[in-house]
Design a protein around this motif. Sequence first.
Motif, PDB file in Angstrom:
ATOM      1  N   ILE A  71       0.817  -1.226   0.000  1.00 22.40           N
ATOM      2  CA  ILE A  71       0.000   0.000   0.000  1.00 22.40           C
ATOM      3  C   ILE A  71       0.842   1.263   0.000  1.00 22.40           C
ATOM      4  CG2 ILE A  71      -1.856   1.245   1.183  1.00 22.40           C
ATOM      5  CD1 ILE A  71      -2.679  -1.453   0.004  1.00 22.40           C
ATOM      6  N   HIS A  72       1.938   1.258   0.759  1.00 21.75           N
ATOM      7  CA  HIS A  72       2.712   2.483   0.937  1.00 21.75           C
ATOM      8  C   HIS A  72       3.961   2.555   0.063  1.00 21.75           C
ATOM      9  CE1 HIS A  72       0.411   3.851   4.516  1.00 21.75           C
ATOM     10  NE2 HIS A  72       0.231   2.553   4.680  1.00 21.75           N
ATOM     11  N   LEU A  73       4.280   1.485  -0.626  1.00 19.10           N
ATOM     12  CA  LEU A  73       5.460   1.503  -1.492  1.00 19.10           C
ATOM     13  C   LEU A  73       5.127   1.157  -2.943  1.00 19.10           C
ATOM     14  CD1 LEU A  73       8.126  -0.168   0.834  1.00 19.10           C
ATOM     15  CD2 LEU A  73       8.061   2.204   0.086  1.00 19.10           C
ATOM     16  N   LEU A  74       4.535  -0.006  -3.168  1.00 19.95           N
ATOM     17  CA  LEU A  74       4.280  -0.431  -4.548  1.00 19.95           C
ATOM     18  C   LEU A  74       3.232   0.437  -5.228  1.00 19.95           C
ATOM     19  CD1 LEU A  74       5.010  -2.393  -6.740  1.00 19.95           C
ATOM     20  CD2 LEU A  74       3.321  -3.998  -5.823  1.00 19.95           C
ATOM     21  N   SER A  75       2.170   0.759  -4.524  1.00 20.07           N
ATOM     22  CA  SER A  75       1.125   1.597  -5.118  1.00 20.07           C
ATOM     23  C   SER A  75       1.643   2.991  -5.489  1.00 20.07           C
ATOM     24  CB  SER A  75      -0.073   1.699  -4.163  1.00 20.07           C
ATOM     25  OG  SER A  75      -1.070   2.550  -4.694  1.00 20.07           O
ATOM     26  N   PRO A  76       2.353   3.700  -4.573  1.00 19.14           N
ATOM     27  CA  PRO A  76       2.922   4.994  -4.972  1.00 19.14           C
ATOM     28  C   PRO A  76       3.931   4.869  -6.109  1.00 19.14           C
ATOM     29  CG  PRO A  76       2.896   4.796  -2.591  1.00 19.14           C
ATOM     30  CD  PRO A  76       2.536   3.445  -3.134  1.00 19.14           C
ATOM     31  N   ALA A  77       4.693   3.775  -6.125  1.00 16.08           N
ATOM     32  CA  ALA A  77       5.678   3.593  -7.203  1.00 16.08           C
ATOM     33  C   ALA A  77       4.988   3.518  -8.562  1.00 16.08           C
ATOM     34  CB  ALA A  77       6.503   2.326  -6.955  1.00 16.08           C
TER      35      ALA A  77
ATOM     36  N   SER B 245      11.846   8.707  -6.839  1.00 15.45           N
ATOM     37  CA  SER B 245      10.940   8.147  -5.836  1.00 15.45           C
ATOM     38  C   SER B 245      10.352   6.818  -6.303  1.00 15.45           C
ATOM     39  CB  SER B 245       9.806   9.143  -5.538  1.00 15.45           C
ATOM     40  OG  SER B 245      10.311  10.337  -4.983  1.00 15.45           O
ATOM     41  N   GLY B 246       9.962   6.756  -7.575  1.00 17.47           N
ATOM     42  CA  GLY B 246       9.356   5.540  -8.098  1.00 17.47           C
ATOM     43  C   GLY B 246      10.312   4.359  -8.085  1.00 17.47           C
ATOM     44  N   VAL B 247      11.560   4.603  -8.489  1.00 13.65           N
ATOM     45  CA  VAL B 247      12.553   3.517  -8.507  1.00 13.65           C
ATOM     46  C   VAL B 247      12.842   3.031  -7.088  1.00 13.65           C
ATOM     47  CG1 VAL B 247      14.973   2.969  -8.985  1.00 13.65           C
ATOM     48  CG2 VAL B 247      13.607   4.194 -10.685  1.00 13.65           C
TER      49      VAL B 247
ATOM     50  N   LEU C 146      -4.333   3.448   6.699  1.00 11.95           N
ATOM     51  CA  LEU C 146      -3.589   4.703   6.651  1.00 11.95           C
ATOM     52  C   LEU C 146      -3.205   5.075   5.228  1.00 11.95           C
ATOM     53  CD1 LEU C 146      -1.216   4.429   9.750  1.00 11.95           C
ATOM     54  CD2 LEU C 146      -3.325   5.745   9.535  1.00 11.95           C
ATOM     55  N   GLY C 147      -3.173   4.091   4.344  1.00 13.00           N
ATOM     56  CA  GLY C 147      -2.854   4.362   2.953  1.00 13.00           C
ATOM     57  C   GLY C 147      -3.879   5.217   2.247  1.00 13.00           C
ATOM     58  N   LYS C 148      -5.050   5.388   2.839  1.00 11.49           N
ATOM     59  CA  LYS C 148      -6.081   6.266   2.270  1.00 11.49           C
ATOM     60  C   LYS C 148      -5.639   7.728   2.307  1.00 11.49           C
ATOM     61  CE  LYS C 148     -10.935   7.583   2.896  1.00 11.49           C
ATOM     62  NZ  LYS C 148     -11.268   7.459   1.453  1.00 11.49           N
ATOM     63  N   TRP C 149      -4.801   8.070   3.297  1.00 13.53           N
ATOM     64  CA  TRP C 149      -4.376   9.453   3.458  1.00 13.53           C
ATOM     65  C   TRP C 149      -2.892   9.655   3.195  1.00 13.53           C
ATOM     66  CZ3 TRP C 149      -7.313   6.872   7.207  1.00 13.53           C
ATOM     67  CH2 TRP C 149      -8.660   7.233   7.253  1.00 13.53           C
ATOM     68  N   ALA C 150      -2.091   8.600   3.280  1.00 10.14           N
ATOM     69  CA  ALA C 150      -0.642   8.768   3.111  1.00 10.14           C
ATOM     70  C   ALA C 150      -0.057   7.597   2.340  1.00 10.14           C
ATOM     71  CB  ALA C 150       0.032   8.866   4.477  1.00 10.14           C
TER      72      ALA C 150
END
Length: 369
Positions: free
Chosen positions: A73-79, A310-312, A365-369
């Motif tokens: 949720i906090h790493l792969l999705s933002p990537a 950031s993505g890498v 928490l991934g809903k907001w961050a």
Amino acid sequence: MKRRDTIDCSGSDTTDTLMALRIASIFIIYIAASLGALFPVLAKKSKFINAPKSLFDFAKYFGSGVIIATAFIHLLSPALDELGSPCLSEGWSEYPYALALCLLSIFSIFIVELVAFRWGTSMLAKIGMHHDAHGHDIGSHAAHGPEGNMMDSAASSTGAVLEDVEAFPDSSSSVSQTMRPHSEKDQSGKEGHHQQPSPHSHQILDSAISQVVGVGILEFGVVLHSVLIGLTLAVNEGFKVLFVVLVFHQTFEGLGIGSRLAYMNLPQKYNYVPIIGAVVYGFTTPIGIAIGLGLRTVYNPNSPTASIVSGVLDSLSAGILIYTGLVELLAHEFLFNKEMMESSNARLTYALGAMLLGCGLMALLGKWA
């Protein structure tokens, strides 16, 4: 995905709104993250904090869920969002680079562990010791006691630090008792000692090094993520909501790291390593915030360079935590753990419930961050 004409790909947000609170967030998040990471470590080592074993079990399984949710949720999705940003050239949208980098990270960690496992097993065979990766034929404490922990850590650079330790005797005495390859009792009932001291010394050193390397790999993925979110917080327009969420985020993540650090079973002279690991984690997000505040007039998180970096990093970190969470935590703690497989339904349900709670809260928490 955001449209290119709705985001700023060239300039940066130079606003100085809420500067006092942004500066204060450095110290607030440092305290929250440090408390989360240090409490399990200090509680395990301290004689004054009489925390029940059930509390440590909860923290450990809760932390496992946190680590797994962080990966997805906090790493792969933002990537996926960062490397699919409309600010990047069209070439970035022609292939799922975030998923490919994540896959590369997973197999890289696997290959490193595989090589370390084969090398460690070979070393054990040369000194006449048997290694069972999952503790199936060494007894109920193979996966959870110092005996299994030490033997596993000699063969696996990442697996040993994540083994559950039921008993925590003094490190110096436990190592000396568990690392005698051919110790056996004679007819008088007294224990006979192995005549060759070199395997004993080798095992102590190998165990300590492998556990430090293992926790280093785990913390590396978390540290990269923490620095990046600190940098984002410093320049984010929706600072208030993100700040509150990150206080809980870093506390939960710290608890996950801290519970793993607390379960390291090292010789006495290496007992400072878990404390250092917890302290380092506490500093990571504040460092990111400080860097972001210093670069707030020139740094734009929507710029192509920032999105690529950031993505890498997020993709590689996601792979590290996915492998660690699914293989080292889920598989080793449950499927390959003889004690857990033979435990009561109540204990198994408790462990699963704690893990799912940690995963669920971190995913929320991934809903907001």
